[in-house]
Enzyme design. Sequence first.
Site, mmCIF file in Angstrom:
data_model
loop_
_atom_site.group_PDB
_atom_site.id
_atom_site.type_symbol
_atom_site.label_atom_id
_atom_site.label_comp_id
_atom_site.label_asym_id
_atom_site.label_seq_id
_atom_site.Cartn_x
_atom_site.Cartn_y
_atom_site.Cartn_z
ATOM 1 N N SER A 109 0.809 -1.231 0.000
ATOM 2 C CA SER A 109 0.000 0.000 0.000
ATOM 3 C C SER A 109 0.832 1.264 0.000
ATOM 4 C CB SER A 109 -0.929 -0.003 1.212
ATOM 5 O OG SER A 109 -1.723 -1.168 1.180
ATOM 6 N N HIS A 116 -15.319 -0.897 1.985
ATOM 7 C CA HIS A 116 -15.190 0.361 2.694
ATOM 8 C C HIS A 116 -16.371 1.294 2.453
ATOM 9 C CE1 HIS A 116 -10.922 -0.855 2.817
ATOM 10 N NE2 HIS A 116 -10.896 -0.136 3.922
ATOM 11 N N CYS A 166 -7.887 1.702 1.201
ATOM 12 C CA CYS A 166 -8.866 0.918 0.448
ATOM 13 C C CYS A 166 -8.257 0.469 -0.873
ATOM 14 C CB CYS A 166 -10.107 1.770 0.183
ATOM 15 S SG CYS A 166 -11.239 0.972 -0.982
#
Lengths: 648, 379
Positions: free
Chosen positions: A327, A370, A383
């Site tokens: 991420s 989400h 997300c």
Amino acid sequence: MKRPKVDSSEFQAKVSRRALLLGGVQLGFMGLLGLRMRQLQVEQADQYRLLAEENRINIRLIPPARGEIFDRNGITLARNQPSYRINIVREDAGDIDDVVHRLSSLVTLEDEDITRALAEMKRSAPFLPVTFADHVSWEEVSRVAVNAPALPGVTPEVGLSRQYPMGKDFAHVVGYVGPVSDYDLSKIENPDPLLRIPRFQIGKVGIEAKHEAELRGSAGTKRVEVNSVGRVMRELDRQEGLQGQDLQLTIDQKLQSYIQARLGEESAAAIVMDCQNGDLLAVCSAPTFDPNQFVTGISVANYQELTDNKYRPLAAKSVQGTYPPGSTFKMITALAALEDGLISSEDTVWCPGHLEVSDRKFHCWKRAGHGHMNLNKALRESCDVYFYELALELGIDRISAMSEKLGLGHRHDLPLSGIASGLNPTREWKEQVRGQNWVPGDTVNVSIGQGFVLASPLQLAVMTARLASGKSLDPRVVKSVNGVETPRVDAPSLGLNENNLRQVRRAMFDVSNNRRGTAYGSRIIDDAARLAGKTGTSQVRNITAAERAAGVTRNEDLPWERRDHALFVNFAPMEDPKIAVAVVVEHGGGGSKAAAPIARDITLQALFDGDPPLEAYPSRDRRKIKEQQDRLRVLMPDRDGNRGDART
Amino acid sequence: MSYLEYTVKSVPTGPRKVLYLNWPLILLLSAVAGVGFMMLYSVAGGGFSPWAEPQIKRFVMGLGLMMVVALIPIWFWRSISSGAYLGTILLLVLVEVMGSVGMGAQRWIDLGFMRLQPSELMKITLVMALAAYYDWLSPDRVSRPLWVLLPVLAILLPTALVLRQPDLGTSLLLIMGGAMVMFMAGVHWGYFAAVTTLGVGLITAVFQSRGTTWQLLKDYQYRRIDTFLDPASDPLGAGYHITQSKIALGSGGWTGRGFMQGTQSRLNFLPEKHTDFIFTTLAEEFGFLGGISLLGLYALIIVFSITAALVNRDRFSSLLILGIAATFFLFFAVNMSMVMGLAPVVGVPLPLVSYGGSAMLVLMVAFGLIQSAHVHRPR
């Protein structure tokens, strides 16, 4: 005896004639000798004089003192210290076995060394010293000196040997030196004659190796007169060599030592970079090893232990290790989309927990989804589906272009060993290397830092520094050579829209300062030091449908090698960023749990130049942090490299 | 003229004889010996020990011996010539026997204070015997084959004994010295021409015999000849002597490196630096000028000797003086040729300069004989 009458005058005349003749011949021959002498001594004198000089003069090299290495504050990282060895001169020793026997009662002698030395002694001239013990302690040398009368022919010799006072803290940066090997020589085109001096040390890895040319200096020479068997009669003259040049690094020893202590035996790497000028303040990799044992010669057992360790202490993971950035890559995807005008910060995407792309289901880390996500929320809650959607519209070309801008896939030019270039995948790359066409699924994977993309902790730190500064910063690890500052140009701007950058930075700030941020637990509450970061958890395996169904996804239940890598990148303080930090904990599990707390400690340590006040931490962490500070303080070396009770 | 033909009364007697010595010759000998002391001092790294001091002692002793020999009338020496020759032959046989009995290649007899090499003595006694022979022989018979054969045998007998030791240098010196005396005694040219031809033939034979079962010389002697012919072929092995010697010599230049500054000899690059190769030290330290000066001293000794021979009307005396001068010449000529790379390394010392007892004392006795002949010459 009857003497006959002789015509004496006639005989006498004959004798005289012949005597004169022979005398003439003799004088003629002497003339010839004189001419020959003239030929040798006058006409060919130059030639013979040259030969004579070669005969008697021997040029000996004086090894230069190697340049020392300091940290940015002048703390010594590598120095030369006297090293004692015990030599024996055969012609002075008399009964050599007896002398060796007596010596072994004073100094620890390895049987192996004795055998080697005795063999060497047999080969060499009787007046040449042969080393029986190297790297002998001062105590042992003193013992030998006191007992000198009982040890004929035994002489202690002082040389210089490399020593790393900070030991294992700088093993992967400074590297180490070792004796020149045949392999080293074979790699060099025209080796410096210095390298042929027995036991001469050259840099093997790290800065010691990469800055070998500056550190080594140049040999002095002394011309000595030798006799026909090579014994030195006297020194004629000497030309001092050039001492090696000192290096000053950009690394802050105190911070580096703190981080090494903080990482401990975890298999991890951390980089701290000044995000105003690119100076690397710490380049850490754990676990590590003591480079000093390589200088004196590491034992086979110890070396075996290092290579067998599954945490790979010998690898400099900070620059050599490459990991899927996970991420932490999402800032790149976000920026690419913002720059392209594809989205504005307020555009939202619906996250149901997964996205189907060409019949393949891509999951979000949050199975339940989400819900509505805008840019800020998507980054702070990490997300995945939001970025999947962006990726499908952006395409790989624009993502990889942005990724390249931020330094991924680029092999940063630092004088460290084995710097990895990572991988910033493109269509061309896949076609060339894999022989396959790029498919949208690949882009989807890359958008969240999975799939083909690989980055080293160094690259992640550079990426973060570039995000924080908006400038195309390059890392630097050598501050000055011999007192001359390494020249550097002002980093050019990345050419990104400042507003877009601010959006991303704001989201990173929320990651650790917004209650819903993934790293909220690792927030800093001191307003002057608030950090903006991004967690990353990168998979090292594919989760099969069966596993997903069985629900075995908890990292703790997996063997270490199959757990996720934990990553965290951040810069701080939020306003006017000073430092960028990248932390990778190999197979550490989640980035927010394993990497973010380390990054927070490092950030505070760097900003406060030492232990930060506990008030910088949220109150519930303070007790634990206090204990940790006390524990780590003991593990860190002082200015002179003493640790534990030896600290001053 | 012979001693029977002049009145002995005209010969000086008693201590007055000293005044009639050939003093220039003595001075020249002392000068050459002095050069020797200096060089021995230098090769010892600036010390009287281990070579210069014994050498000086021996020279002083030799000087005394020379005086004693000089003051004894020459006719006494002539009368013992054949005896001395036979005695030396006996000594040569003796060392040969002793050597074969188990003392290795021993060439000397230990007299306690010195080691006497009979081969050194032989050079002088051979000349004495030949001079006495031609003094005795009627001049008209000198070139008759039978009377030529006799001295040739007298030369070859000791030569053969010395060659067995083996000592190639001394053997050559004996043959050449003997031949020179015969030449000066007036033996016909033809014989020398014949012998020279024979010699060339012999040399051919020597080379042809190499490697066969009847090989004439030792292997090391062959190797010396090889390296003489091409010293560069093996500079660290067999050619080492000559190459190093030429380097030392050549590096001297015009004026040399200066006293005690010679590097090659003092640093042991030169083998036998104090004996056979001492000339290289001189040449290195004093250069061409030093070398040519020593050669000049030697030349003067030869000139003074030949002059002494020419003014001496006694046949024995003049042949003896000429023979000794010729032997002396051969000594330094062969040695210098050797160190300058003109002749093979045969092991001949530089007379009066090289360290060595036998050679020094024998030479001083020989010059004593010259003095005796000079003092007691017919007037």
